[in-house]
Design a protein around this motif. Structure first.
Motif, PDB file in Angstrom:
ATOM      1  N   GLU A 100      55.367  35.153  86.786  1.00 55.21           N
ATOM      2  CA  GLU A 100      54.739  34.657  88.018  1.00 55.21           C
ATOM      3  C   GLU A 100      54.244  35.824  88.869  1.00 55.21           C
ATOM      4  O   GLU A 100      53.117  35.818  89.380  1.00 55.21           O
ATOM      5  CB  GLU A 100      55.750  33.823  88.816  1.00 55.21           C
ATOM      6  CG  GLU A 100      55.183  33.170  90.059  1.00 55.21           C
ATOM      7  CD  GLU A 100      54.546  31.825  89.777  1.00 55.21           C
ATOM      8  OE1 GLU A 100      53.399  31.616  90.225  1.00 55.21           O
ATOM      9  OE2 GLU A 100      55.181  30.986  89.116  1.00 55.21           O
ATOM     10  N   MET A 101      55.080  36.839  89.008  1.00 52.52           N
ATOM     11  CA  MET A 101      54.706  38.010  89.796  1.00 52.52           C
ATOM     12  C   MET A 101      53.529  38.754  89.172  1.00 52.52           C
ATOM     13  O   MET A 101      52.610  39.193  89.873  1.00 52.52           O
ATOM     14  CB  MET A 101      55.916  38.939  89.925  1.00 52.52           C
ATOM     15  CG  MET A 101      57.067  38.337  90.718  1.00 52.52           C
ATOM     16  SD  MET A 101      58.597  39.276  90.536  1.00 52.52           S
ATOM     17  CE  MET A 101      58.149  40.802  91.348  1.00 52.52           C
ATOM     18  N   GLN A 102      53.535  38.883  87.847  1.00 52.88           N
ATOM     19  CA  GLN A 102      52.481  39.626  87.170  1.00 52.88           C
ATOM     20  C   GLN A 102      51.132  38.907  87.244  1.00 52.88           C
ATOM     21  O   GLN A 102      50.098  39.528  87.490  1.00 52.88           O
ATOM     22  CB  GLN A 102      52.859  39.871  85.717  1.00 52.88           C
ATOM     23  CG  GLN A 102      54.030  40.840  85.540  1.00 52.88           C
ATOM     24  CD  GLN A 102      53.689  42.243  86.004  1.00 52.88           C
ATOM     25  OE1 GLN A 102      53.634  42.514  87.201  1.00 52.88           O
ATOM     26  NE2 GLN A 102      53.433  43.128  85.068  1.00 52.88           N
ATOM     27  N   TRP A 103      51.119  37.590  87.009  1.00 49.92           N
ATOM     28  CA  TRP A 103      49.853  36.862  87.038  1.00 49.92           C
ATOM     29  C   TRP A 103      49.237  36.878  88.432  1.00 49.92           C
ATOM     30  O   TRP A 103      48.016  36.929  88.587  1.00 49.92           O
ATOM     31  CB  TRP A 103      50.049  35.428  86.549  1.00 49.92           C
ATOM     32  CG  TRP A 103      50.151  35.323  85.059  1.00 49.92           C
ATOM     33  CD1 TRP A 103      51.238  34.942  84.333  1.00 49.92           C
ATOM     34  CD2 TRP A 103      49.121  35.605  84.096  1.00 49.92           C
ATOM     35  NE1 TRP A 103      50.966  34.976  82.990  1.00 49.92           N
ATOM     36  CE2 TRP A 103      49.676  35.376  82.809  1.00 49.92           C
ATOM     37  CE3 TRP A 103      47.797  36.033  84.192  1.00 49.92           C
ATOM     38  CZ2 TRP A 103      48.940  35.558  81.641  1.00 49.92           C
ATOM     39  CZ3 TRP A 103      47.062  36.219  83.031  1.00 49.92           C
ATOM     40  CH2 TRP A 103      47.629  35.973  81.779  1.00 49.92           C
ATOM     41  N   GLY A 151      56.052  44.102  82.099  1.00 49.47           N
ATOM     42  CA  GLY A 151      55.492  45.125  82.956  1.00 49.47           C
ATOM     43  C   GLY A 151      54.063  45.511  82.670  1.00 49.47           C
ATOM     44  O   GLY A 151      53.499  46.343  83.380  1.00 49.47           O
ATOM     45  N   ASP A 152      53.438  44.962  81.621  1.00 49.65           N
ATOM     46  CA  ASP A 152      52.042  45.286  81.356  1.00 49.65           C
ATOM     47  C   ASP A 152      51.143  44.639  82.407  1.00 49.65           C
ATOM     48  O   ASP A 152      51.410  43.525  82.879  1.00 49.65           O
ATOM     49  CB  ASP A 152      51.630  44.795  79.972  1.00 49.65           C
ATOM     50  CG  ASP A 152      52.169  45.668  78.853  1.00 49.65           C
ATOM     51  OD1 ASP A 152      52.936  46.601  79.168  1.00 49.65           O
ATOM     52  OD2 ASP A 152      51.837  45.425  77.687  1.00 49.65           O
ATOM     53  N   SER A 153      50.067  45.338  82.744  1.00 47.54           N
ATOM     54  CA  SER A 153      49.164  44.797  83.753  1.00 47.54           C
ATOM     55  C   SER A 153      47.817  45.493  83.652  1.00 47.54           C
ATOM     56  O   SER A 153      47.669  46.516  82.970  1.00 47.54           O
ATOM     57  CB  SER A 153      49.749  44.989  85.159  1.00 47.54           C
ATOM     58  OG  SER A 153      48.963  44.310  86.123  1.00 47.54           O
ATOM     59  N   PHE A 154      46.824  44.934  84.345  1.00 40.60           N
ATOM     60  CA  PHE A 154      45.503  45.546  84.417  1.00 40.60           C
ATOM     61  C   PHE A 154      44.890  45.235  85.770  1.00 40.60           C
ATOM     62  O   PHE A 154      45.323  44.318  86.481  1.00 40.60           O
ATOM     63  CB  PHE A 154      44.596  45.051  83.282  1.00 40.60           C
ATOM     64  CG  PHE A 154      44.445  43.545  83.220  1.00 40.60           C
ATOM     65  CD1 PHE A 154      43.496  42.891  83.990  1.00 40.60           C
ATOM     66  CD2 PHE A 154      45.251  42.791  82.374  1.00 40.60           C
ATOM     67  CE1 PHE A 154      43.355  41.510  83.931  1.00 40.60           C
ATOM     68  CE2 PHE A 154      45.124  41.408  82.309  1.00 40.60           C
ATOM     69  CZ  PHE A 154      44.172  40.771  83.086  1.00 40.60           C
ATOM     70  N   ASP A 155      43.894  46.019  86.125  1.00 41.95           N
ATOM     71  CA  ASP A 155      43.227  45.814  87.404  1.00 41.95           C
ATOM     72  C   ASP A 155      41.802  46.335  87.281  1.00 41.95           C
ATOM     73  O   ASP A 155      41.526  47.226  86.460  1.00 41.95           O
ATOM     74  CB  ASP A 155      43.972  46.564  88.519  1.00 41.95           C
ATOM     75  CG  ASP A 155      43.539  46.111  89.916  1.00 41.95           C
ATOM     76  OD1 ASP A 155      43.040  44.979  90.047  1.00 41.95           O
ATOM     77  OD2 ASP A 155      43.697  46.898  90.868  1.00 41.95           O
ATOM     78  N   VAL A 161      44.738  50.221  83.415  1.00 38.18           N
ATOM     79  CA  VAL A 161      45.550  49.551  82.399  1.00 38.18           C
ATOM     80  C   VAL A 161      46.938  50.173  82.459  1.00 38.18           C
ATOM     81  O   VAL A 161      47.075  51.395  82.327  1.00 38.18           O
ATOM     82  CB  VAL A 161      44.947  49.715  80.991  1.00 38.18           C
ATOM     83  CG1 VAL A 161      45.811  49.005  79.963  1.00 38.18           C
ATOM     84  CG2 VAL A 161      43.519  49.185  80.951  1.00 38.18           C
ATOM     85  N   SER A 162      47.965  49.346  82.662  1.00 33.94           N
ATOM     86  CA  SER A 162      49.314  49.869  82.903  1.00 33.94           C
ATOM     87  C   SER A 162      50.325  49.259  81.953  1.00 33.94           C
ATOM     88  O   SER A 162      50.215  48.095  81.560  1.00 33.94           O
ATOM     89  CB  SER A 162      49.754  49.573  84.350  1.00 33.94           C
ATOM     90  OG  SER A 162      48.864  50.160  85.271  1.00 33.94           O
ATOM     91  N   ASN A 163      51.342  50.070  81.636  1.00 32.25           N
ATOM     92  CA  ASN A 163      52.438  49.650  80.770  1.00 32.25           C
ATOM     93  C   ASN A 163      53.729  50.126  81.408  1.00 32.25           C
ATOM     94  O   ASN A 163      54.148  51.272  81.242  1.00 32.25           O
ATOM     95  CB  ASN A 163      52.258  50.228  79.358  1.00 32.25           C
ATOM     96  CG  ASN A 163      53.387  49.843  78.429  1.00 32.25           C
ATOM     97  OD1 ASN A 163      54.155  48.928  78.703  1.00 32.25           O
ATOM     98  ND2 ASN A 163      53.507  50.558  77.328  1.00 32.25           N
ATOM     99  N   GLY A 164      54.364  49.240  82.190  1.00 36.04           N
ATOM    100  CA  GLY A 164      55.583  49.613  82.901  1.00 36.04           C
ATOM    101  C   GLY A 164      56.810  49.502  82.024  1.00 36.04           C
ATOM    102  O   GLY A 164      56.900  48.627  81.160  1.00 36.04           O
ATOM    103  N   MET A 165      57.772  50.387  82.230  1.00 37.95           N
ATOM    104  CA  MET A 165      58.991  50.354  81.440  1.00 37.95           C
ATOM    105  C   MET A 165      59.922  49.268  81.954  1.00 37.95           C
ATOM    106  O   MET A 165      59.801  48.788  83.081  1.00 37.95           O
ATOM    107  CB  MET A 165      59.695  51.718  81.485  1.00 37.95           C
ATOM    108  CG  MET A 165      60.223  52.120  82.848  1.00 37.95           C
ATOM    109  SD  MET A 165      61.102  53.704  82.825  1.00 37.95           S
ATOM    110  CE  MET A 165      62.477  53.341  81.727  1.00 37.95           C
ATOM    111  N   GLY A 166      60.867  48.877  81.103  1.00 38.88           N
ATOM    112  CA  GLY A 166      61.853  47.890  81.513  1.00 38.88           C
ATOM    113  C   GLY A 166      61.462  46.477  81.142  1.00 38.88           C
ATOM    114  O   GLY A 166      60.475  46.237  80.462  1.00 38.88           O
ATOM    115  N   THR A 206      55.646  47.546  88.344  1.00 42.38           N
ATOM    116  CA  THR A 206      54.201  47.428  88.188  1.00 42.38           C
ATOM    117  C   THR A 206      53.530  47.043  89.497  1.00 42.38           C
ATOM    118  O   THR A 206      52.467  47.577  89.841  1.00 42.38           O
ATOM    119  CB  THR A 206      53.868  46.390  87.101  1.00 42.38           C
ATOM    120  OG1 THR A 206      54.488  46.800  85.878  1.00 42.38           O
ATOM    121  CG2 THR A 206      52.377  46.277  86.896  1.00 42.38           C
ATOM    122  N   ASN A 207      54.136  46.119  90.241  1.00 42.58           N
ATOM    123  CA  ASN A 207      53.577  45.733  91.541  1.00 42.58           C
ATOM    124  C   ASN A 207      53.474  46.921  92.479  1.00 42.58           C
ATOM    125  O   ASN A 207      52.470  47.093  93.176  1.00 42.58           O
ATOM    126  CB  ASN A 207      54.428  44.630  92.168  1.00 42.58           C
ATOM    127  CG  ASN A 207      53.970  43.238  91.807  1.00 42.58           C
ATOM    128  OD1 ASN A 207      53.299  42.580  92.602  1.00 42.58           O
ATOM    129  ND2 ASN A 207      54.325  42.773  90.616  1.00 42.58           N
TER     130      ASN A 207
END
Length: 406
Positions: free
Chosen positions: A159-162, A189-193, A205-210, A219-220
């Motif tokens: 929910e937080m990522q979307w 933790g993957d994300s893009f912007d 393009v991000s790849n957060g650990m955990g 990531t946020n």
């Protein structure tokens, strides 16, 4: 027939949860429609979900192999003729600036199965376009459309990522972009912007650990730090440095974020890039699939006061770039076999004729075929960018727009 502006004004004046009712009434009045349905694509891009009050009583429609899915995939009107020859169903894509939201289905009376007049199809498309804009705005004030997108319950981290994402596709004359995350309902933790101005396109393009909420919070923090620096007009190096300081200040190196940062100069195709971690870049040029070699720098937040340096390359009209997280490379089959670079290159080559918005979903489906139906050990991200370049007509139109503003 009412002018399109009348419908748009009615949509703007409606309560957020009533905008579909408004467009349905307008289409029924303008074209004598027997039924009007709005289907929104779910988070996994595999189903078209009917909009309605929870709990949903109608079954979703698969994107693959269905008439509405054909309109959604092709981004064009698709007409289905009924067996009785007295009615037809027109499926119209609902999209805004290249972001594919869903499909509007309209059942029209059709004596002897006659095809609707071109002006009727054009008006339906204009109604769908107006609705798409209002759905994006309405999602700030109602959960109706966000709930309709869900074929399953999202984890809190998902929910937080979307909510963090800008969309899943966008398009301008210079480029087309598409991206997708998996597992869609349980991403970590993957994300893009992305963000574009008259001169520049910024892509992250991000790849957060955990895992879980900890990864989503990390990531946020990083994405919002990057946005804060970008909106302050800072250079790409300073954007990375500010995000690096924010993450390190919060976690002191215990958690960090692998990130690719890009600035595309739209008039020339010159690209600045900072490789701060593991996501990889692939390029398809002239049918040849290859990786772009980059100098890896420290992930954001790993050590204090990292100094970042940009590299550069040039994109040419017809180039396709793909940004792929390590959840793809590290995916294991049920027998423990890694997803090979050869298989990835083959997947990139096999999707070369698809538009950018469709590529991530297809590639992730092929990954799922390798990994099997078991739970994923890591989330995966694929972003596809098709570079069209700036044509003289686009440059002239942009200049004329500036002159009007002046």
């Amino acid at each position: 027939m009412d002018r399109p502006g009348v419908v748009e004004r009615s949509l703007r004046e409606a309560a957020p949860h009533e905008i579909f009712d408004v467009i349905r009434s307008a289409i029924e009045r303008r074209h004598g429609a027997v039924a009007v349905d709005l289907l929104l694509v779910d988070y996994a891009l595999t189903r078209l979900q009917p909009v309605g009050v929870l709990p949903h009583t109608r079954e979703p429609v698969p994107v693959h192999g269905s008439a509405p899915g054909r309109a959604f995939g092709a981004q064009d009107v698709h007409i289905v003729y009924g067996a009785s020859q007295s009615a037809i169903t027109v499926y119209v894509p609902v999209s805004v600036r290249g972001d594919r939201l869903g499909v509007l289905g309209v059942v029209l009376p059709a004596p002897e199965g006659e095809r609707p007049a071109p002006e009727v199809l054009e008006d339906l498309q204009q109604c769908a376009d107006a609705l798409a804009h209002e759905v994006v705005v309405a999602e700030r004030d109602t959960d109706l459309f966000l709930q309709a997108r869900r074929a399953d319950r999202l984890t809190l981290a998902a929910e937080m990522q979307w909510q963090l994402l800008p969309g899943r596709s966008c398009a301008r004359p210079e480029y087309s972009l598409g991206a997708q995350l998996e597992p869609a309902y349980a991403i970590f933790g993957d994300s893009f912007d992305w963000s574009a101005s008259a001169e520049n396109l910024f892509v992250t393009v991000s790849n957060g650990m955990g895992e879980g909420i900890a990864a989503a919070l990390l990531t946020n923090l990083a994405i919002n730090a990057l946005r804060n620096a970008r909106r302050a007009g800072l250079s790409l190096c300073d954007q990375a440095a500010l995000a690096d300081q924010a993450v390190y200040g919060q976690h002191e190196g215990r958690q960090y974020l692998s990130t690719l940062l890009f600035r595309f100069h739209l008039p020339t195709g010159h690209v600045e890039i900072i490789d701060a971690g593991s996501p990889k870049v692939w390029r398809v040029r002239g049918g040849v699939v290859e990786t772009i070699a980059l100098e890896a720098q420290m992930p954001l937040g790993m050590v204090e006061d990292t100094v970042y340096v940009t590299q550069s390359f040039q994109v040419e009209p017809g180039d396709r770039l793909l940004f792929i997280s390590d959840g793809i490379y590290d995916a294991l089959s049920p027998s423990g076999e890694k997803y090979s670079l050869r298989a990835l290159a083959a997947s990139i080559s096999n999707t070369r004729l698809l538009p950018a918005a469709q590529v991530p979903r297809v590639m992730l489906q092929e990954l799922l075929g390798h990994r099997g139906s078991g739970p994923a050990t890591d989330d995966s991200l694929v972003m596809c960018l098709d570079w069209h370049g700036t044509t003289p007509s686009v440059a002239a139109d942009r200049g004329a727009g500036y002159e009007e503003l002046l």
